[in-house]
Design an enzyme around this catalytic site. Structure first.
Site, PDB file in Angstrom:
ATOM      1  N   GLU A 188     -29.121  96.957  91.703  1.00 22.81           N
ATOM      2  CA  GLU A 188     -29.629  95.599  91.545  1.00 22.81           C
ATOM      3  C   GLU A 188     -28.725  94.658  92.350  1.00 22.81           C
ATOM      4  O   GLU A 188     -27.500  94.741  92.215  1.00 22.81           O
ATOM      5  CB  GLU A 188     -29.606  95.178  90.078  1.00 22.81           C
ATOM      6  CG  GLU A 188     -30.382  93.899  89.835  1.00 22.81           C
ATOM      7  CD  GLU A 188     -30.352  93.440  88.368  1.00 22.81           C
ATOM      8  OE1 GLU A 188     -29.383  93.783  87.665  1.00 22.81           O
ATOM      9  OE2 GLU A 188     -31.292  92.757  87.966  1.00 22.81           O
TER      10      GLU A 188
ATOM     11  N   ALA B  74     -21.782  95.708  83.481  1.00 20.67           N
ATOM     12  CA  ALA B  74     -22.533  96.937  83.276  1.00 20.67           C
ATOM     13  C   ALA B  74     -23.922  96.773  83.870  1.00 20.67           C
ATOM     14  O   ALA B  74     -24.297  95.679  84.277  1.00 20.67           O
ATOM     15  CB  ALA B  74     -22.631  97.254  81.784  1.00 20.67           C
ATOM     16  N   MET B  75     -24.695  97.878  83.907  1.00 18.68           N
ATOM     17  CA  MET B  75     -26.046  97.823  84.484  1.00 18.68           C
ATOM     18  C   MET B  75     -26.984  98.714  83.705  1.00 18.68           C
ATOM     19  O   MET B  75     -26.653  99.854  83.387  1.00 18.68           O
ATOM     20  CB  MET B  75     -25.994  98.245  85.953  1.00 18.68           C
ATOM     21  CG  MET B  75     -27.348  98.336  86.632  1.00 18.68           C
ATOM     22  SD  MET B  75     -28.100  96.688  86.860  1.00 18.68           S
ATOM     23  CE  MET B  75     -29.826  97.151  86.994  1.00 18.68           C
TER      24      MET B  75
ATOM     25  N   HIS C 285     -25.956  94.616  74.971  1.00 19.15           N
ATOM     26  CA  HIS C 285     -26.737  93.908  76.000  1.00 19.15           C
ATOM     27  C   HIS C 285     -27.539  94.923  76.833  1.00 19.15           C
ATOM     28  O   HIS C 285     -28.748  94.781  77.018  1.00 19.15           O
ATOM     29  CB  HIS C 285     -25.758  93.106  76.870  1.00 19.15           C
ATOM     30  CG  HIS C 285     -26.353  92.440  78.069  1.00 19.15           C
ATOM     31  ND1 HIS C 285     -26.398  91.073  78.215  1.00 19.15           N
ATOM     32  CD2 HIS C 285     -26.901  92.933  79.206  1.00 19.15           C
ATOM     33  CE1 HIS C 285     -26.955  90.761  79.371  1.00 19.15           C
ATOM     34  NE2 HIS C 285     -27.265  91.883  79.997  1.00 19.15           N
ATOM     35  N   GLU C 286     -26.852  95.962  77.307  1.00 18.45           N
ATOM     36  CA  GLU C 286     -27.539  96.944  78.162  1.00 18.45           C
ATOM     37  C   GLU C 286     -28.597  97.705  77.361  1.00 18.45           C
ATOM     38  O   GLU C 286     -29.678  97.983  77.881  1.00 18.45           O
ATOM     39  CB  GLU C 286     -26.528  97.931  78.762  1.00 18.45           C
ATOM     40  CG  GLU C 286     -25.400  97.276  79.564  1.00 18.45           C
ATOM     41  CD  GLU C 286     -25.872  96.258  80.583  1.00 18.45           C
ATOM     42  OE1 GLU C 286     -26.957  96.454  81.180  1.00 18.45           O
ATOM     43  OE2 GLU C 286     -25.159  95.247  80.782  1.00 18.45           O
TER      44      GLU C 286
ATOM     45  N   HIS D  46     -31.781  95.805  77.149  1.00 21.45           N
ATOM     46  CA  HIS D  46     -32.548  95.851  78.403  1.00 21.45           C
ATOM     47  C   HIS D  46     -33.499  97.043  78.472  1.00 21.45           C
ATOM     48  O   HIS D  46     -34.459  97.019  79.232  1.00 21.45           O
ATOM     49  CB  HIS D  46     -31.602  95.973  79.595  1.00 21.45           C
ATOM     50  CG  HIS D  46     -31.091  94.672  80.132  1.00 21.45           C
ATOM     51  ND1 HIS D  46     -31.908  93.594  80.372  1.00 21.45           N
ATOM     52  CD2 HIS D  46     -29.850  94.298  80.523  1.00 21.45           C
ATOM     53  CE1 HIS D  46     -31.165  92.609  80.880  1.00 21.45           C
ATOM     54  NE2 HIS D  46     -29.919  93.010  80.975  1.00 21.45           N
TER      55      HIS D  46
ATOM     56  N   GLU E 249     -32.078  88.551  81.432  1.00 20.94           N
ATOM     57  CA  GLU E 249     -30.672  88.366  81.094  1.00 20.94           C
ATOM     58  C   GLU E 249     -30.476  87.504  79.848  1.00 20.94           C
ATOM     59  O   GLU E 249     -29.626  87.791  79.013  1.00 20.94           O
ATOM     60  CB  GLU E 249     -29.901  87.793  82.285  1.00 20.94           C
ATOM     61  CG  GLU E 249     -29.900  88.708  83.501  1.00 20.94           C
ATOM     62  CD  GLU E 249     -29.461  90.139  83.184  1.00 20.94           C
ATOM     63  OE1 GLU E 249     -28.830  90.363  82.149  1.00 20.94           O
ATOM     64  OE2 GLU E 249     -29.776  91.024  83.987  1.00 20.94           O
TER      65      GLU E 249
HETATM   66 ZN   LIG Z   1     -28.163  92.212  81.836  1.00 19.55          ZN
END
Ligand SMILES: [Zn+2]
Length: 866
Positions: free
Chosen positions: A126, A282-283, A315-316, A319, A338
């Site tokens: 990304e 992080a992703m 958070h990840e 997603h 986000e």
């Molecule tokens: Zn994020």
């Protein structure tokens, strides 16, 4: 038009011509340390007779075969694109290429661990960097099924989005991945199961001799999801202590999200890979989350960072549903991904983990970030116009993450939590494995809440800026409230008033001396003046909190009595969240030149004597340091700096042995040293050699390097001394620390070295470059002044010659922030005037820096005049 900067219009056109079914990708990681082999076969449909293009950034392309016909590579591959003309209704294209490993954290990053010689690879795609690894229609709305095969040296782990379906030894051997002087290895082909339909930016590959831990999580639908954690061998011991804890946090997240929006986890497995030299936190690659491995704690860290790691993990995970299962159509809805992840991960942290004060953390951290960026001339609506990829890169910012999440918190207060998540459930089910827009989400939320969100969205999401709320309170001679009005004012540049769902809290001191809430009303505020009848006839409290519980997003100004009370008693409030809200408002007033910098420093020192919430502590220390260095009156600066340093060391001496507070105070104190300060030098040397002891404070590896860097900053250790320290333990991390320390030395020769090294040495990895830049930026004014002109002379070249991440790291990191602020403003304005047509993203980075200097001039002028 540079081919690497895909525009929104091009992406729309491409999506109108093609739909992609399937990628078959084979990567060969056994061709040495510079290049890897990449063969991609794509099945896609198109309008017959139309043409389009693939994205590919490669070292060389060997062949392109479209529908059985070999194309002339030199004709079709140019400018990071492969032209595909004369398409059929059903098409197959195969591209064979050699691609390049990166050392910038973009594409396929290759890192060699100096402590054991091991090679570690991971991808980061990304915004769109899948094209650095395979030929691809690299835009989020062209979802497809991916099949990966990877050839790797024997002894490596290979992880991708699918499960491993087979591992077969191949003929031939490789010397990739062998330790220095080691023997060659067998080559192994890893084959992965097909993914569900997904966007290319969420595909991932991680490979290397990673250490691994495994467990399973219950998915709430009777299924057990395999989970794993990976990290470098060198970090194995540290991770062994934490793996179970991180698994527990993740499982708590699975349970919380299942309960909150009721859609079972949609993928086959959930891996978390702690990888080196990682650019972001992080992703959220599907089932293959990559996380920066500074989150593997070998040394003591602040509780703030330990909490941030938990929020990041959650958070990840969020997603996986929001962003991965349902994906934005184009990058203009990046904020939605986000904000949602940021909001729900904070909610999950507060309600499903031990970090119960996560909302105070959110206020001190996220909101101060948003407040800062939303008052720059570069601010933008949360739903930003994103015309091309360069626009996207710079939008991973305080508006997209922090303001977006704050406004989402306000939206939840506005429509009600249950109805909000009911709407989320419907949205996820309706658009699963597909793409959606903000409009699709609002439709679901309107249906469940019955509230009109079109006006709300246009005021909150489609217009920039932040309004200021203040309370006007009238009382009679007995202290009873006779009138209570909330005023809302918009900034000139963004004249838009907004509807707020907020709470007003009354606070008084109890017998124990704590300030506690004695009353609270929740109400809708709209327009310039809102009269609050409910508060009339009540006795006026000692402190009136506007935006109590921090439900809305606004600047706050207290009535005079509350302001005086806050300055004297911010540390006495019993709620961490209330302390955070008050402290943040004091900081905001300081930045606006409405509160004397000295008052802010004093109030913050009071707070630090009592505060225990780690993130508020961290931000308070950092903003106080900035204030003392840049905002206080010039004539008082030296005195204030000395006073603050003294107070911090005194507080550290009194702090509980081994506590977070003690650790943070020592860390902050180390930032106040100046050349020639023999007392400071003696303290730091004493901590290093053990002759100065703070009970419970362990001088572990990272603190040791903080102490060495503090010595470097006052020119009390030379290059050879730093090199000797590194030789004691040469690791990935310590190389960065050593580079940073060397660049920190306050001598011209060190600054010249750092400047040249950062700008010209492309062998430096992303993390090494950041360390050098951070060391450089500590240059005191007399050295920094020499770099103002050079900064602006280099800006264009940096932007043109480096990848986005490295350019951003250089333009932000090398900003000589301690140089004379007037000079920075003057030369910055001249550069901007001469670069009106420069890339918007470049201008935005420069404007951010220049505005910070402009604010310093304004605030210091205010304080000089007091
Ligand atoms: Zn994020």
């Amino acid at each position: 038009m540079p081919g690497a900067n895909l525009t929104r219009v091009e992406a729309q056109e491409r999506a109108s011509v093609v739909s992609v079914q399937h990628y078959d990708i084979e990567l060969d990681l056994t061709r040495g340390g510079k290049l890897f082999g990449s063969t991609t076969t794509i099945a896609f449909d198109a309008q017959a007779g139309s043409s389009t293009f693939l994205d590919l950034i490669a070292d060389s392309v060997q062949s392109v075969v479209l529908n059985g016909q070999e194309l002339n590579v030199s004709e079709v591959w140019a400018d990071s694109r492969i032209e595909l003309a004369q398409l059929n209704e059903h098409n197959t294209v195969t591209v064979t290429a050699m691609c390049v490993y990166s050392n910038t954290g973009e594409g396929l990053h290759r890192s060699v661990d100096p402590s054991d010689g091991n090679v570690y690879l991971y991808t980061q795609f990304e915004v769109p960097d899948a094209r650095r690894v395979y030929a691809v229609f690299d835009q989020p709305d062209l979802k497809a099924v991916f099949d990966f095969r990877v050839i790797a040296p024997e002894g490596w782990e290979v992880i991708s989005n699918g499960l491993v379906s087979s591992k077969n030894q191949l003929v031939g051997r490789t010397d990739e991945g062998t330790l220095t002087g080691g023997e060659t290895r067998n080559r192994v082909m890893w084959t992965f199961t097909s993914t569900p339909p997904m966007s290319s930016y969420l595909t991932a590959l991680v490979a290397g001799p990673y250490a691994v831990w495994r467990t399973t999580a219950s998915n709430g639908d009777g299924r057990q999801v395999p989970m794993a954690i990976y990290c470098r061998k060198a970090l194995q011991e540290a991770m062994a202590k934490d793996a179970d804890y991180l698994f527990d946090v993740t499982k708590a997240g699975f349970d919380f999200y299942n309960k909150t929006w009721g859609v079972p986890y949609p993928y086959d497995k959930y891996d978390q890979l702690f990888v080196p030299e990682y650019n972001a936190g992080a992703m959220e690659n599907i089932g293959t989350v990559t996380i920066r491995d500074s989150y593997v704690f070998e040394s003591k860290v602040t509780d703030a960072l330990a909490e941030r790691r938990v929020v990041t993990v959650l958070h990840e995970l969020a997603h996986m549903w929001f962003g991965d299962l349902v994906t934005m159509k184009w990058w203009n809805d990046l904020w939605l991904n986000e904000s949602f992840a940021e909001f729900t991960s904070t909610l999950a942290t507060a309600e499903a983990t031990n970090w119960k004060d996560a909302w105070a953390t959110f206020t001190s951290g996220e909101k101060s970030w948003a407040l800062n960026q939303d008052q720059l001339p570069t601010t933008h609506p949360i739903v930003a116009p994103i015309d091309d990829l360069n626009d996207t890169y710079v939008n991973f910012d305080g508006i997209t993450y922090a303001k977006g999440a704050s406004v989402l918190k306000q939206l939840v207060a506005y429509v009600g939590r249950e109805r909000f998540f009911e709407g989320i459930h419907n949205y996820l089910v309706k658009h699963a494995y597909s793409n959606a827009t903000l409009h699709d989400l609002l439709q679901e939320l309107e249906a469940t809440s019955g509230r009109d969100l079109r006006t709300w969205s246009s005021l909150w999401l489609e217009q920039a800026g932040i309004t200021t709320l203040s309370a006007e309170v009238a009382t009679d001679d007995k202290g009873v409230i006779t009138a209570f009005t909330i005023h809302q004012v918009a900034p000139q540049e963004h004249p838009v008033l907004r509807p707020h769902r907020l709470a007003v809290g009354f606070y008084n001191t109890n017998e124990a001396g704590a300030v506690v809430r004695t009353d609270r009303v929740e109400l809708d505020v709209d327009g310039a003046d809102t009269v609050v009848e409910e508060l009339v006839d009540k006795p006026r409290p000692e402190f009136i909190a506007l935006n109590d519980d921090d439900l809305t997003y606004a600047k706050l100004r207290f009535d005079e009595q509350s302001r005086q009370f806050a300055l004297a008693h911010v540390q006495d409030f019993d709620s961490a969240l209330t302390r955070a809200v008050i402290w943040l408002s004091l900081w905001d007033m300081t930045r606006d030149g409405e509160l004397p910098a000295q008052d802010f420093v004093d109030a913050t020192l009071h707070l630090l004597a009592r505060e225990t919430e780690s993130t508020t502590y961290r931000y308070a220390l950092s903003c106080m340091s900035f204030t003392a260095k840049h905002y206080v009156a010039s004539a008082k600066r030296a005195e204030v700096l000395a006073h603050v340093a003294h107070e911090l060391w005194t507080l550290a001496g009194r702090a509980e042995a081994g506590s977070d507070v003690q650790f943070q105070l020592v860390g902050a104190y180390l930032g106040y040293g100046e050349s020639g300060d023999s007392e400071f030098e003696a303290t730091v040397r004493g901590l290093l050699d053990g002759s100065v002891v703070l009970e419970g404070l362990q001088i572990d590896n990272n603190l040791r390097w903080s102490l060495l860097t503090a010595l470097a900053r006052i020119n009390a250790i030379d290059e050879d001394g730093i090199a000797a320290e590194l030789a004691k333990k040469d690791t990935t991390e310590n190389r960065q620390f050593a580079l940073g320390a060397r660049a920190s030395r306050p001598v011209e020769e060190a600054k010249t070295w750092a400047w040249e090294e950062a700008i010209r040495n492309t062998e430096l990895t992303n993390s090494q470059l950041e360390a050098v830049a951070a060391g450089f930026a500590s240059a005191p004014a007399d050295l920094a002044n020499a770099y103002v002109e050079r900064y602006f002379a280099e800006a264009d070249g940096i932007w043109t010659n480096r990848t986005f991440h490295m350019a951003e790291a250089l333009l932000e990191g090398l900003w000589p922030s301690n140089a004379d602020a007037e000079r920075l403003v003057e030369q910055g304005d001249a550069w901007l005037a001469a670069h009106e047509d420069a890339d918007k993203a470049l201008r935005r980075l420069v404007i951010g820096n220049v505005e910070s200097a402009r604010r310093i001039v304004a605030v210091r002028t205010f304080n000089d005049a007091l």
